[in-house]
Enzyme design. Structure first.
Site, PDB file in Angstrom:
ATOM      1  N   THR A 126     -10.364  -1.056 -18.423  1.00  0.00           N
ATOM      2  CA  THR A 126     -11.358  -1.596 -19.353  1.00  0.00           C
ATOM      3  C   THR A 126     -11.149  -3.112 -19.377  1.00  0.00           C
ATOM      4  OG1 THR A 126      -9.976  -1.535 -21.326  1.00  0.00           O
ATOM      5  CG2 THR A 126     -11.178   0.501 -20.786  1.00  0.00           C
TER       6      THR A 126
ATOM      7  N   GLY B  40       0.770  -1.231   0.000  1.00  0.00           N
ATOM      8  CA  GLY B  40       0.000   0.000   0.000  1.00  0.00           C
ATOM      9  C   GLY B  40       0.808   1.291   0.000  1.00  0.00           C
ATOM     10  N   SER B  41       1.982   1.281  -0.649  1.00  0.00           N
ATOM     11  CA  SER B  41       2.722   2.550  -0.690  1.00  0.00           C
ATOM     12  C   SER B  41       2.010   3.567  -1.583  1.00  0.00           C
ATOM     13  CB  SER B  41       4.169   2.340  -1.142  1.00  0.00           C
ATOM     14  OG  SER B  41       4.240   1.979  -2.498  1.00  0.00           O
ATOM     15  N   ASN B  42       1.356   3.099  -2.649  1.00  0.00           N
ATOM     16  CA  ASN B  42       0.550   4.032  -3.458  1.00  0.00           C
ATOM     17  C   ASN B  42      -0.641   4.533  -2.650  1.00  0.00           C
ATOM     18  OD1 ASN B  42       1.384   4.485  -6.394  1.00  0.00           O
ATOM     19  ND2 ASN B  42       1.756   2.298  -6.109  1.00  0.00           N
TER      20      ASN B  42
ATOM     21  N   ASN C 110      -6.285   2.433 -12.653  1.00  0.00           N
ATOM     22  CA  ASN C 110      -5.260   1.497 -12.184  1.00  0.00           C
ATOM     23  C   ASN C 110      -3.893   2.131 -12.382  1.00  0.00           C
ATOM     24  OD1 ASN C 110      -4.161  -1.015 -11.274  1.00  0.00           O
ATOM     25  ND2 ASN C 110      -3.659  -1.522 -13.403  1.00  0.00           N
TER      26      ASN C 110
ATOM     27  N   LEU D 158      -6.987  -6.219 -20.501  1.00  0.00           N
ATOM     28  CA  LEU D 158      -6.094  -6.225 -19.346  1.00  0.00           C
ATOM     29  C   LEU D 158      -4.888  -5.292 -19.541  1.00  0.00           C
ATOM     30  CD1 LEU D 158      -5.326  -7.493 -16.570  1.00  0.00           C
ATOM     31  CD2 LEU D 158      -3.977  -9.154 -17.880  1.00  0.00           C
ATOM     32  N   ASP D 159      -4.753  -4.331 -18.648  1.00  0.00           N
ATOM     33  CA  ASP D 159      -3.681  -3.326 -18.687  1.00  0.00           C
ATOM     34  C   ASP D 159      -3.658  -2.584 -20.034  1.00  0.00           C
ATOM     35  OD1 ASP D 159      -2.888  -4.062 -16.101  1.00  0.00           O
ATOM     36  OD2 ASP D 159      -1.467  -5.547 -16.856  1.00  0.00           O
TER      37      ASP D 159
ATOM     38  N   SER E 218       2.603   3.812 -15.127  1.00  0.00           N
ATOM     39  CA  SER E 218       1.523   4.408 -15.924  1.00  0.00           C
ATOM     40  C   SER E 218       0.211   4.352 -15.144  1.00  0.00           C
ATOM     41  CB  SER E 218       1.298   3.619 -17.221  1.00  0.00           C
ATOM     42  OG  SER E 218       2.492   3.410 -17.929  1.00  0.00           O
TER      43      SER E 218
ATOM     44  N   ARG F  30      -5.659  -8.806  -8.551  1.00  0.00           N
ATOM     45  CA  ARG F  30      -6.620  -9.803  -9.037  1.00  0.00           C
ATOM     46  C   ARG F  30      -7.089  -9.438 -10.428  1.00  0.00           C
ATOM     47  NH1 ARG F  30      -7.172 -14.572  -7.520  1.00  0.00           N
ATOM     48  NH2 ARG F  30      -9.349 -14.653  -8.134  1.00  0.00           N
TER      49      ARG F  30
ATOM     50  N   HIS G 271       0.031   0.902 -13.098  1.00  0.00           N
ATOM     51  CA  HIS G 271       0.747  -0.294 -13.572  1.00  0.00           C
ATOM     52  C   HIS G 271       2.248   0.017 -13.626  1.00  0.00           C
ATOM     53  CE1 HIS G 271       1.225  -4.101 -15.657  1.00  0.00           C
ATOM     54  NE2 HIS G 271       2.084  -3.485 -16.446  1.00  0.00           N
TER      55      HIS G 271
ATOM     56  N   LEU H  39      -9.986  -9.071 -12.990  1.00  0.00           N
ATOM     57  CA  LEU H  39     -11.395  -8.733 -12.735  1.00  0.00           C
ATOM     58  C   LEU H  39     -12.238  -9.133 -13.938  1.00  0.00           C
ATOM     59  CD1 LEU H  39     -10.618  -5.287 -11.147  1.00  0.00           C
ATOM     60  CD2 LEU H  39     -11.673  -7.228  -9.952  1.00  0.00           C
TER      61      LEU H  39
END
Ligand code: GAR
Length: 222
Positions: A148, A15-17, A110, A151-152, A143, A94, A112, A96
């Site tokens: 959507t 959880g640093s972000n 998100n 994925l990524d 980034s 995870r 990444h 999704l």
């Protein structure tokens, strides 16, 4: 005082972000109300960070469910109970389901750990290092993108780069990238909360204009 913009943050780890977002939200820089932090993994440090900041936490273990759809449905019910206007994935590890992602389309971000579209998926730092050693890459980074079903692969909004160095390990590279992640994520969240950023037909819209080119943190005049 203006009403704060409600968000829910999903984590799976340290959880640093999350901490960078909490810190920004405690200043005038980011007027958001973090209604809850939800983790799919119990006892991760990110939960302690949220609790320390007085933010409600929930753990919804994916291992308690027999299929992805059931887990996603439980997660969606929990999130929607907080009525967020934005869902923030901050090290949420995870995959999704499409239904879940489409439910939050245009209101889920998100972060990444790569310069997307390079290195989608896992082990980004190891793969960047291999590319550096093969002579095909000099810069790595992080980034922020809309989520959507691809994925990524959702529209990328902002990236920040770091140099790769000869003596880097995946861990040293990850640490350098995280410093930049902590700069770009609160900023993009602020743009969204201020109504400057949206998603329309798989296109990011920034200040009323289609974002034709991903923004670079280094080029922003802040
Ligand atoms: C961050 O590097 C983030 O970009 C990455 O996990 C790390 C979480 O660190 N996310 C992904 O790989 C998503 N696929 P943190 O828990 O310290 O914020």
């Amino acid at each position: 005082m203006p009403e704060q913009f409600p968000v829910v943050i999903l984590i799976s780890g340290g959880g640093s972000n999350l901490q960078a977002i909490i810190d920004a939200a405690q200043t005038d820089d980011l007027a958001i109300d973090i209604r809850a932090v939800i983790s799919n993994v119990p006892e991760v440090h990110g939960l302690a960070r949220a609790q320390k900041a007085g933010i409600p936490t929930e753990v919804i273990k994916h291992t308690d469910f027999t299929c992805r759809e059931d887990f996603d449905a439980a997660l969606q019910t929990a999130i929607d109970g907080y009525q967020p206007k934005l869902v923030i994935l901050a090290g949420f590890m995870r995959l999704l389901s499409d239904d879940f992602v489409n439910h939050y389309r245009g209101r889920m971000l998100n972060i990444h750990p790569s310069l997307l579209p390079d290195f989608k998926g896992l082990n980004t730092h190891q793969r960047a290092l291999e590319a550096y050693r093969a002579g095909t890459l000099t810069q790595h980074g992080g980034s922020v993108h809309f989520v959507t079903p691809d994925l990524d692969g959702g529209p990328v909004i902002l990236r920040a780069s770091v140099p790769v160095k000869d003596d880097d390990s995946p861990e040293s590279l990850a640490a350098r990238v995280l410093v930049r992640e902590h700069q770009i994520y609160p900023l993009v969240i602020r743009w969204f909360a201020e109504g400057r950023l949206s998603l329309k037909d798989n296109q990011a819209i920034f200040d009323g204009q289609p974002l034709k080119q991903t923004l670079s943190f280094d080029d922003l005049a802040l």
